[in-house]
Write a protein that holds these residues in place. Structure first.
Motif: not given
Lengths: 589, 589
Positions: B334-343
Motif C-alpha cells: 500500500a502507498t499513502q497518497g498525499v492527503q493520507r500523509r497529511k492526515e
C-alpha cells in the motif's frame, strides 16, 4: 539478465539457500564430511534458548584445571589446503546460509563447551529466528520458484566490475606495489561464468547476505582462527562482524543487563575509552581491576570478586563479565604474558566469569630491540611466526567462556568495517540473532574485496607474511619512540615500560614530585595544565584520565598516552621532545 | 609515505579535523558562508542533553496547522551546482568532522524545529560525546603534531587503487555498460596528488572515519534530500547509516524504553517482519493500526490513541512513536497518497507522536499501466520526475517530529550497507552519539564507491535518471504480475489492489468461503495448508501471518505476499499459476 541465480537459489533478502561444497568435477561432496557435528546437533541451534536469565554460582571444586593451549591440536596451512582440495569449489549463492562449522577440520578428542546460558541477558534470551529466513529451507525443493524474498535483481546493480591493484607477497611496500602489484578483477557474474568458475562475485556481494557474513570470507576467517588459536573445545564458531566497536556493543547487550539485573563489567583499571562509553549508557557499571606492566592482575581480580558485597556496591551483583585487551592494551600498551593469561583464565573459571577478549593488536607483537637496526625482525617462517605469538585466551578456553573479537582495522584497513568474533556455537547463535536486526552483517563490498585480497590473491601463507612485514614496520616505529623518550623525557619524573605489542606508549608522571600537587592542586588539574601546555608547544597527547574505568572516583596516578602509529619518525621525535619540555616546565625542572 | 595527511590533519581514529571548503584557487572560503547557523548554535549540539526522560502531553489547541510540503522552498540541481562552484573543492581529510549543515542551502524563512527531547529514552539521554573525539578540536592548532589517535598509517593499506566499471547515463543496461561503461579509478593519494586534486581517495576511505560517515558522501545525500524533500524547518540534518535495518534498531533504542517506561510502538497492523523482530526483544510492545489500500488509517490511529487506557493495555503507556512505511508498504504494497500523509501527520501532532518514516521503495512509484506496453514511463525531465513523487512525511514536517530513513538497498545495491537518516539536529546528534559506539558508521569502501559512482560519475542529474530508469524496470515487472494474477487467480476468493510502489503484491484470500474454516479450522491452519501446498507445487510465497504487528492475537484475515522483484517474467507467471492452483485445490474450486 545473466547468471543462474534467478531461480530459487538466488532468492530473497530474507532467504537462505545453503552453501555447498562442490569438488573439482562439479559434483557435490557429502556435506557432512566437512562438518564436525551431526545434523541433529545443528538443528538445535535454530531453537531459541529457554527464556531464563539468572546467574549461578559455580563450585570451584567442580572445575578441572585448564588444559594446555589449543596448539596440541595444531593445524597447518598444508592441512587447510588439502581440506579445500578435497572439498572442491565452494558454492555459496546470493544470501546463502553458511555456518563456520562447515569450514573447520575434525575436532577429534575435544570436549563440548559448557553452557553459558545463565550469563545471557533477558534481551538476548528473548530473540527468535526470523520467520522469513526460516522459510528459506524450502528453497532446497527442486524446481521451486521464489516469490518470497524482496531482494533486488543483480541486473539492476550499476557496477559491472571492480578491479583492485594490490601487492604480491613478499613485496608489500607501496613502491613495490606500484611496480609489480597484481590487478585483481571482480566481475558481476564470475561464479556462473564457466570460463571463470569464480567463488564470489558482485552479483552475490552487492546483494543482501546473511548477517553472519558471506560463506566465502567466513571460510577464510574460520581457517585463520583454527591456524592461530584452535580453540580446545569442539563446538566453536566464528562469525563476521561490522568491526569490534559494534561487536562489543552487541556482546555487552547479550551478556549484561544493567538496569534490570544490576550487572557490572570488569575491565583493566585504565581501559579503551570507547568501551567505557559503550557500557555507560547501557546502565552497566564498570569496575576497574588493578594492573601492572603485564596488564590485568589476576590476584586483584580474584580478591575483588571474592570480597564482593552488593551492599557495599550500590546493590550491584558480583560481576560476571570481564572485558580485557590482553595484547598492547589501550591505553597502557601492556601485554599479558602466557602465564598471566592462564592465571586470568583460572580466576575467571573460579568465579564463573565470561571473558570478552579484544585483541586488535594481536599481530603487532614486537621483539625487544633498542635501535632501529636491532629491531629488524629475524628471518623466520610463517610457522615460526605463528608459534612465536603469545597464546590467546581463546586458545586456552576449555569451557567456552571466551568471546574473542578480531579486527582487520589495525592490520589491513579500518575502513572495511569488518571483523569477526569467535565463541561457542550457542553464544554465536545468540550473537547472530541480534546481528540480523541490528546491522545485517558487514558490507558485501568490503567482504568481497577482503576475500579477493586475503584468500584468492594472498592465501593464508601470504596473509601471514603480510602480518610479519607489518609487525616489522611497527617495531621500527616503536623503536623510534623508544629512542625519543630515552633522549627527551625527564626520567626523574616520567617512567614507562617499552610496549611489546600495539600502538601505544603509556607515560607515568610522578605527580608526588609536582610543585602544584604539593601546593594542594588535584591530579586532574595538573593533568589539564600539562595537556594544555603540550597543545601550546605543538603536541597532542591523550590524557590518562580519559581512560579511567571508574570515572566517578578521584584518580591517584597521572598518565599520558602517546601513539607511535601515525606520525613520521621525524615528527614523532619532535613531538616527544615537546612533551618533555611541557613536563619539565610544569615540574619546574 | 606520500600525502599530506600525516601531520595533525591526517590524524587519529579518535580525532576529527574539520572539513573545509576550498575555492578554485586553493584559498579557504569563509566556512560560515555555507552554514545556516552560527557557531554558537553548533557548539550547543556537543553538549549532552539534560538527563530527563518523560513524556509530556501536548495541548492540541497549541498546535498550528501543518504548512504546505517543503517544496515551497524548492531547490534545483542548478542551485546545487552553483553552490558547489562557489564553495570550491571540498577538503575533508582522514577522519575529519563534518556536519550536513555545511552542505545545505540558506534556510531562510523556515522555523526552528520543536524540542522532541521528551521522546528520548534514558539510554539515549545518558550518552556523552567521546572525550578523544572532543580533543580533536586541538588539531586545528597550526603546526601541532598528533600522538593522540591510534589510527594506522595509510602507507600500510594494501590497496593501491580500485577501479570500477559503471554505466554512463542514460545507457544503464548491462549490455550498454559492457559496451560503453566508464572506468572510474580511485587511487590511494588522489586528494594530495596535484595532478588529480581529488576529493575522496583510498588513504581517507580505508582509514577510520566519523560515525556520521564521510563529508564527501554526506554532502551528496544532504543535497539529494534537499532536492527531493526539503524539510520545512531550518535545523534539519542528514547522517549516513549502516542501512535502515541498523538505523531502525538505533532509532528504537533512542526513542523507546520498553522495560522501564512501558513504551509501545505504533505501526501498520501488518508490518515488516524484521521491524517487529527488532522491537520485540527490546521489550517494546507493538500495536497495530488498521489499514486500507492506502495503508495506515489516520482515524483508526486517532481513535486508538484517544481511547488508550493503560489499565486495559497491561499498564503500557499511550504510544508516542509510530513506525510507518508510507510507499509500497511491506507486506501490503500500500502507498499513502498525499492527503493520507497529511492526515497521518496531523494525528501525530495531535497526540504528540514521533514518526519513523521508512521509505526504501520511495523511488519505485509506478504509474498505473495494464499491459507491459502501456506501462512504459512517458518521456519526462528530472524535474518532472521529482515533482511526480508523492511528498514524504519529512517534507511536511514543520515540527521536526519525523526521522526519515533512506536506503540505497532497493535502488542501488543492498550490499553496500549504506543508507541515511534525516531529522532535526538535536535528534541526529543523539543518533550520532550512539553510532559512535555501536558501529562507527558505514564501510569506507562502500562510501567511496558510492561517492565515485553517484557524485563524481553521475552527479545528481544522472542519479535521478538512474532512478527513473529503475522505476520503469520495476513497472514492467509489476505489470507482468498484474497480468498473471488477472489470468491465473480465482477472483471469487482472491482479491488485491495493484501496488503503486515497491516490490510486493498482497493477496487477500477470503477465508470465510473456505470449507476448512466452515468445518472449524483456524485461519492459521488454513494458511499453513495453502503455504505447504504451494511448496509442493513449486512456489514459495510469504505467509501473511508472519507480518502481523500483534502476534499475540488471533488473525481474522488471510493473506499471502508475493514479490515481483526477483524472478524472471516467465518464472513469475508460472509461479502465480502454481499459487492459483494451490488456492483452488484448497478451496475445492
Amino acid at each position: 539478465m545473466q547468471g543462474a541465480l534467478i531461480n530459487g537459489s538466488g532468492s530473497g533478502a530474507d532467504h537462505q539457500p545453503s552453501s555447498e561444497l562442490v569438488n573439482g568435477n562439479g559434483t557435490k561432496t557429502e556435506e557432512l564430511a566437512f562438518h564436525s557435528h551431526s545434523e541433529s546437533d545443528k538443528a538445535n541451534t535454530l531453537e531459541p534458548l529457554v527464556r531464563v536469565a539468572k546467574l549461578t554460582e559455580t563450585n570451584p571444586s567442580d572445575i578441572p584445571p585448564a588444559s594446555k593451549p589449543g596448539r596440541q591440536y595444531a593445524v597447518t596451512i598444508q592441512d587447510i589446503l588439502e581440506r579445500r582440495a578435497k572439498a572442491g569449489r565452494l558454492i555459496a549463492p546470493t544470501a546463502s546460509y553458511s555456518d563456520s562449522d562447515m569450514f573447520k577440520g575434525p575436532q577429534v578428542g575435544k570436549p563440548h563447551s559448557k553452557s553459558m546460558e545463565h550469563h545471557l541477558s533477558p534481551e538476548s534470551l528473548s530473540r527468535h529466528p526470523c520467520s522469513l529466513k526460516q522459510a528459506a529451507r524450502h528453497l532446497k525443493t527442486p524446481g521451486i520458484i521464489s516469490l518470497g524474498g524482496g531482494l533486488p535483481c543483480a541486473e539492476y546493480f550499476p557496477i559491472e566490475s571492480i578491479t583492485l591493484k594490490v601487492p604480491q607477497p613478499p613485496n608489500f611496500s607501496e613502491a613495490a606495489t606500484a611496480e609489480s602489484g597484481a590487478n585483481v578483477r571482480i566481475g558481476k557474474y564470475d561464479v556462473t561464468d564457466p570460463a571463470i568458475q569464480g567463488t564470489y562475485d558482485l552479483s552475490i556481494a552487492l546483494n543482501y547476505a546473511q548477517a553472519t557474513g558471506s560463506a566465502q570470507l567466513s571460510r577464510f576467517v574460520t581457517e585463520h582462527t583454527e591456524l592461530v588459536h584452535n580453540p580446545p573445545y569442539a563446538d566453536w564458531r566464528s562469525c563476521l562482524t561490522v568491526g569490534s566497536t559494534g561487536a562489543l556493543e552487541q556482546t555487552l547487550r547479550m551478556l549484561c543487563d544493567g538496569p534490570g539485573r544490576g550487572d557490572c563489567l570488569l575491565t583493566e583499571e585504565y581501559s579503551f575509552a570507547t568501551a567505557l562509553e559503550t557500557a555507560g549508557p547501557l546502565g552497566i557499571k564498570v569496575v576497574g581491576v588493578k594492573m601492572d606492566d603485564q596488564g590485568l592482575l589476576p590476584e586483584a581480580m580474584d580478591e575483588l570478586l571474592t570480597n564482593w558485597k552488593p551492599e557495599e556496591r550500590g546493590g550491584k551483583r558480583k560481576p560476571h563479565v570481564l572485558y580485557t585487551v590482553p595484547s598492547g592494551q589501550n591505553p597502557s600498551g601492556a601485554t599479558q604474558g602466557v602465564q598471566r593469561r592462564k592465571e586470568v583464565y583460572e580466576v575467571a573459571r573460579k568465579h564463573d566469569v565470561f571473558i570478552i577478549e579484544d585483541e586488535p593488536y594481536y599481530y603487532i607483537q614486537m621483539p625487544l630491540g633498542g635501535t632501529e637496526t636491532d629491531a629488524e625482525p629475524k628471518e623466520e617462517t610463517v610457522e615460526q611466526f605463528i608459534d612465536s605469538l603469545i597464546p590467546s585466551l581463546l586458545s586456552m578456553d576449555v569451557d567456552g567462556r571466551v568471546l574473542r573479537m578480531d579486527s582487520f582495522s589495525k592490520v589491513v584497513v579500518p575502513g572495511s568495517r569488518v571483523g569477526w568474533v569467535t565463541a561457542s556455537e550457542a553464544i554465536i547463535e545468540r550473537y547472530i540473532r541480534h546481528a540480523e536486526v541490528c546491522n545485517q552483517g558487514p558490507s558485501g563490498i568490503s567482504q568481497v574485496i577482503l576475500y579477493k585480497l586475503l584468500d584468492e590473491q594472498w592465501g593464508h601463507e601470504g596473509y601471514f607474511k603480510w602480518l610479519m612485514n607489518l609487525r616489522g614496520e611497527y617495531t621500527k616505529r616503536r623503536d623510534t619512540m623508544v629512542a625519543a623518550v630515552e633522549k627527551y623525557l625527564p626520567k626523574e619524573v616520567v617512567s614507562w615500560s617499552v610496549p611489546l605489542s600495539g600502538m601505544f606508549y603509556w607515560l607515568k608522571v610522578d605527580h608526588t614530585q609536582h610543585p602544584g600537587i604539593q601546593a594542594g592542586k588535584s591530579i586532574l588539574e595538573v593533568e589539564e595544565e600539562i595537556f594544555n601546555d603540550c597543545i601550546g608547544k605543538g603536541v597532542l597527547v591523550a590524557r590518562g584520565s580519559w581512560f579511567r574505568a571508574e570515572q566517578d572516583t578521584e584518580p591517584n596516578e597521572l598518565f599520558f598516552r602517546a601513539t607511535f602509529a601515525a606520525a613520521t619518525a621525524e615528527n614523532m621525535t619532535e613531538a616527544i621532545k615537546r612533551f618533555g619540555d611541557a613536563v619539565r616546565d610544569s615540574f619546574k625542572l
